[in-house]
Design a protein around this motif. Sequence first.
Motif, short mmCIF file in Angstrom:
data_model
loop_
_atom_site.label_atom_id
_atom_site.label_comp_id
_atom_site.label_asym_id
_atom_site.label_seq_id
_atom_site.Cartn_x
_atom_site.Cartn_y
_atom_site.Cartn_z
N ILE A 132 20.34 8.10 -9.00
CA ILE A 132 21.80 7.97 -9.03
C ILE A 132 22.45 9.08 -9.85
CG2 ILE A 132 23.70 6.34 -9.51
CD1 ILE A 132 21.66 4.09 -9.15
N GLY A 133 21.69 9.60 -10.80
CA GLY A 133 22.19 10.76 -11.51
C GLY A 133 22.98 10.46 -12.77
N CYS A 134 22.91 9.22 -13.26
CA CYS A 134 23.59 8.91 -14.52
C CYS A 134 22.75 7.93 -15.32
CB CYS A 134 24.97 8.31 -14.23
SG CYS A 134 24.86 6.72 -13.37
N SER A 135 23.23 7.52 -16.48
CA SER A 135 22.48 6.55 -17.26
C SER A 135 22.79 5.14 -16.75
CB SER A 135 22.83 6.66 -18.75
OG SER A 135 24.15 6.22 -18.95
N ALA A 136 21.91 4.20 -17.10
CA ALA A 136 22.01 2.83 -16.57
C ALA A 136 23.35 2.17 -16.88
CB ALA A 136 20.86 1.98 -17.13
N GLY A 137 23.96 2.55 -18.01
CA GLY A 137 25.20 1.92 -18.43
C GLY A 137 26.43 2.43 -17.68
N SER A 138 26.28 3.45 -16.86
CA SER A 138 27.44 4.08 -16.23
C SER A 138 27.55 3.81 -14.74
CB SER A 138 27.37 5.60 -16.45
OG SER A 138 27.28 5.88 -17.83
N ASP A 192 0.80 -1.23 0.00
CA ASP A 192 0.00 0.00 0.00
C ASP A 192 0.84 1.28 0.00
OD1 ASP A 192 -2.25 -1.54 0.02
OD2 ASP A 192 -2.36 -1.56 2.21
N SER A 193 2.17 1.15 0.03
CA SER A 193 2.97 2.36 -0.01
C SER A 193 2.83 2.97 -1.39
CB SER A 193 4.44 2.03 0.25
OG SER A 193 5.24 3.11 -0.18
N GLU A 194 2.72 4.30 -1.43
CA GLU A 194 2.60 4.94 -2.73
C GLU A 194 3.93 5.50 -3.21
OE1 GLU A 194 -0.76 7.43 -3.22
OE2 GLU A 194 -2.13 5.89 -2.46
N ALA A 195 4.94 5.39 -2.38
CA ALA A 195 6.27 5.85 -2.78
C ALA A 195 6.79 4.91 -3.86
CB ALA A 195 7.21 5.83 -1.57
N PRO A 196 7.68 5.42 -4.73
CA PRO A 196 8.28 4.52 -5.73
C PRO A 196 9.11 3.45 -5.02
CG PRO A 196 9.29 6.72 -5.81
CD PRO A 196 8.16 6.80 -4.85
N ALA A 197 9.22 2.28 -5.68
CA ALA A 197 9.96 1.17 -5.08
C ALA A 197 11.41 1.60 -4.83
CB ALA A 197 9.92 -0.03 -6.02
N PRO A 198 12.03 1.15 -3.73
CA PRO A 198 13.45 1.45 -3.50
C PRO A 198 14.28 0.74 -4.56
CG PRO A 198 12.67 -0.19 -1.94
CD PRO A 198 11.46 0.28 -2.70
N LEU A 199 15.52 1.18 -4.75
CA LEU A 199 16.38 0.54 -5.75
C LEU A 199 17.43 -0.32 -5.07
CD1 LEU A 199 16.89 3.37 -8.42
CD2 LEU A 199 15.09 1.64 -8.22
N ILE A 200 17.87 -1.35 -5.79
CA ILE A 200 18.87 -2.29 -5.30
C ILE A 200 19.90 -2.47 -6.40
CG2 ILE A 200 19.27 -4.69 -4.55
CD1 ILE A 200 17.29 -3.67 -2.65
N ALA A 201 21.17 -2.53 -6.03
CA ALA A 201 22.23 -2.77 -7.02
C ALA A 201 22.68 -4.22 -6.97
CB ALA A 201 23.41 -1.85 -6.76
N LEU A 202 22.84 -4.83 -8.14
CA LEU A 202 23.33 -6.20 -8.25
C LEU A 202 24.62 -6.17 -9.06
CD1 LEU A 202 19.95 -7.89 -9.28
CD2 LEU A 202 20.89 -7.64 -6.95
N VAL A 203 25.67 -6.80 -8.52
CA VAL A 203 26.97 -6.69 -9.19
C VAL A 203 27.47 -8.08 -9.59
CG1 VAL A 203 29.37 -5.97 -8.95
CG2 VAL A 203 27.54 -4.64 -7.85
N VAL A 228 30.80 2.20 -6.37
CA VAL A 228 31.47 3.18 -5.51
C VAL A 228 30.55 4.35 -5.18
CG1 VAL A 228 33.46 4.75 -5.31
CG2 VAL A 228 33.72 2.52 -6.46
N GLY A 229 30.31 4.56 -3.91
CA GLY A 229 29.52 5.71 -3.47
C GLY A 229 28.02 5.52 -3.62
N LEU A 230 27.60 4.34 -4.02
CA LEU A 230 26.16 4.11 -4.17
C LEU A 230 25.50 4.14 -2.80
CD1 LEU A 230 25.31 1.25 -6.70
CD2 LEU A 230 24.94 3.73 -6.92
N GLU A 231 24.34 4.82 -2.70
CA GLU A 231 23.68 4.89 -1.40
C GLU A 231 22.49 3.95 -1.31
OE1 GLU A 231 23.04 9.02 -0.84
OE2 GLU A 231 25.16 9.38 -0.37
#
Lengths: 576, 576
Positions: free
Chosen positions: B335-341, B290-301, B345-348
Amino acid sequence: MRTSQYLIPTIKETPSDAVVISHQLMLRAGMIRKIASGLYTWLPLGLKTLQKVENIVRQEMNKAGALEVLMPAAQPAELWQESGRWEQYGPELLRFKDRHNRDFCVGPTHEEVITDLARNELTSYKQLPMNLYQIQTKFRDEIRPRFGLMRGREFLMKDAYSFHVSQDCLQETYDKMHATYCNIFNRLGLDFRPVEADSGSIGGSSSHEFHVLAESGEDDIVFSTDSNYAANIEKAEAVAPATERTAATVELTETATPDQKTIEEVSQFLNVSAAQVVKTLIVEGTQEEDSEAPAPLIALVVRGDHELNEIKAEHIPAVAEPLTFASDTRIKEVIGCSAGSIGPVGLEIPVYVDRAAAVLSDFVCGANKDDVHLQGTNWERDAQITDVVDLRNVVEGDASPDGNGTLTIKRGIEVGHIFQLGQKYSEALGAKVLDQNGKAQVMTMGCYGIGVSRVVAATVEQNNDDRGMIWPDAIAPYQIGIVPMGKSEEVKELTETVYNTLTDAGYDVLLDDRDKKTSPGVKFADMDLIGIPHRIVISDRGLKGGTIEYKNRREADAKDIAKEEIITFLTETVGR
Amino acid sequence: MRTSQYLIPTIKETPSDAVVISHQLMLRAGMIRKIASGLYTWLPLGLKTLQKVENIVRQEMNKAGALEVLMPAAQPAELWQESGRWEQYGPELLRFKDRHNRDFCVGPTHEEVITDLARNELTSYKQLPMNLYQIQTKFRDEIRPRFGLMRGREFLMKDAYSFHVSQDCLQETYDKMHATYCNIFNRLGLDFRPVEADSGSIGGSSSHEFHVLAESGEDDIVFSTDSNYAANIEKAEAVAPATERTAATVELTETATPDQKTIEEVSQFLNVSAAQVVKTLIVEGTQEEDSEAPAPLIALVVRGDHELNEIKAEHIPAVAEPLTFASDTRIKEVIGCSAGSIGPVGLEIPVYVDRAAAVLSDFVCGANKDDVHLQGTNWERDAQITDVVDLRNVVEGDASPDGNGTLTIKRGIEVGHIFQLGQKYSEALGAKVLDQNGKAQVMTMGCYGIGVSRVVAATVEQNNDDRGMIWPDAIAPYQIGIVPMGKSEEVKELTETVYNTLTDAGYDVLLDDRDKKTSPGVKFADMDLIGIPHRIVISDRGLKGGTIEYKNRREADAKDIAKEEIITFLTETVGR
């Protein structure tokens, strides 16, 4: 099969929503379960019988040289548009759109698909005749699914379609299918009759229905007492009376008949027999194409004690097909009275008179005015006849159309239908082959259906008593039931030996191995309900005398068989 | 069967719309015909094989104590609403409204219907385990039906469902089904492998797929070189590298990489191997209900030379299921960049790192700025790890997860799947029985599928050469083909004798009785195309020497058999 490892959820009470006996018993015996209106799951016991029917049908079709195929249930609308049935077929045809918004239907029949196959794969008369069949699940969205499997929405059907370059060739395959159907229903162990059926515009005796005789049947089928003549009620000809019309003896008079509406009321009020009254029914006539005028009206006259046969009425070229009764408004407008007050005197529309009504003299009829009837009416003097035709259903005692004996009427359940289709579909879809002279020729077709799941229900309708179903040996889910009674080692061992010997010999044997908490009475009642045709009881008491009890489901009394003889006895007694 | 009375419309050219070999050959051999996208008619030759597969499946299921039922294709929406799948299932589910505007679907599977049956008919633990199956036509509205029978819309399926009061009891039936499936595929004559499959949230090795090995297979299946370990690519575990991470040796530096986007481009540009680069993929995380906020993001490496395994990623509790890649807009925003970049490092946001990527030192990654990469990156010093997990597909040469040998990868076609369902459907529909203590308990379920029509296609994918199909004896439409050559009475008579003797002995024999206008070459080519495993030629030339020519479809050379020996020879050679 041992009941402990099986699923036969029998029910004692008759399910309240089941009207016909086959539906009641198949539910009670745990053969089927309803999942929605007209949709059933076949439980293991029911499926076993269904598969036996299917196998007999398949074997006999193969023997007759028909080739089995399997067409999809989902059919593209394009084929049905080519045949014209996409528009003609009613809401029984389940239409759907696929995810790409293309039109499809779930096939209630496969004339279009098979004709499409034939036009693509058949090229020469040398390949003909070819008879292709399938045993496949069909869907028909019945408005009121009822009577269990008798009129369900999803059902198993054997449908065959044959292709020919000539009518003679079609007739040959048609006759072979007629014989094959007789073989099939004989092997199934059914009391059945092939009867002539109406074949619409094609004419000739080019359609037969196969009926299982049962008092609960929905259809009337007609037989001669003295010959092989048999037809369904739609088709059976009512021959002209042997006697001719006698001369008029009285004047035409008008009599007030206030509030007397039905034939019964009128004949009672005027103290004449219903056979001396005529009914006049107003239907729509054929209309010129694209005409925007309302359809012309046609009068149909039958004797008060007779019933109009709608199929016969449709065969009058001037009458619109399908038969459509004129609305009250339209009758008022054209004739000036209500539908119940009509009579042939002074009518300015064509009047078709049934053969039996046409020989009446001094009869009673409506006066085309409300609350008045005419007495002493006579054809020609008072009312004009456009044509005398066969318009009514036959009744018991009518003369047989073949001149031999009189007609009797029985109830039947239609389980098969063979039909000379002619070129209806092959013409529409352009299914042609090269003939002997190298000329492209539209193929002539026949079609041949058997309602496989319906056969199962019809068998129960014909074979039951107050204790349950009675299966013919050939399609009994289990032909032999074994009920062991007593706890001795001998009972146990002999039960195993007999069960294994019979099973190994290829019989379907049901061993009721429920423990002693289930009484013998309950076990016998279940075997009877399920309709196992042959039952044996292996008991301590019997074995003391060296015997096993055998009982045929159709006979009242059991008999004792020496235990050493039981296998031989059953092998000689049980059919397959 | 004599070809003159049969329908085998073979085609010389490869149909242009058929991509895979089974589709091409089954069309060319006249086994199937397409009537619409993903919808096929089975012609007589194809249906014979389909029915043989069906019979073997049925026999083995019965032998395992499973009970056959038959459920309707049409299913009421109510049941699917109870399970929740009415909403969840995509447009593959063909939904329709009946004429009374009630919602139905055409079943692509029958969990709901069988669970409904079980809750109504099963009441006590004493009735369990119960394993119910059907062989039934299913419909799945594939978005892009293709590869003929491999991914059609209407298909024949064997689906079984078992019911239990305990996990132990389920495991027993599951193991029995595993063994039964091995028996089935062995009897079919297929080279197949059961492999562990992912079982979603249930865990354990409670799901196996059965794959027919074929180079054309769509699926990657993984084997150990030295043990029985086998799994599909989704399931196969990529174990942690044996070596530990080495210490950082260089500083973190930023390097301009203008227009270098793919891993290949970047590694080439920077002159490092792809294994020294990491890919960082951004997916959506689980969201509070029921949260209306956008889904949080997760990084997979994962390492640059490895592929993300989406199923494994879904198993991370913080990751949303089904796996959903974050949109470019959302990445830009957060994140402030395109998906390919992107790089760690520094990801929050949380960073999940594959085991192989986690042992890298001094690696290359995106800088979270476009057209720039980082070199000399080191975990902990430069980038934080939320968790190290197995996130990638295994590759050839990886260590086997059971510690024995290394992994190899082959292509397979999935033809069967067994699965421990647990209580998903029984819980949703309230399917309970009384247990030993008289307490109502939700049943535990298993399900077991075989794609019967798919097996036919998969068999062709595995068994073919440039001349056509090669059927295993057990499911060949005809096991023996006879080609008579020459016009002598002896050829004619011997052909009839051999044909009748073999047919009476229960072999399926195809006699090519086309006249001399059809050359022997054409007849041989057709027999080869159709894939008849055993062929004999009865010719004048052979009979002069007293022999009949025999050829096995899998062998290059024919051999001569004394004519008196031919029946014995074939009886010993041909399997059933």
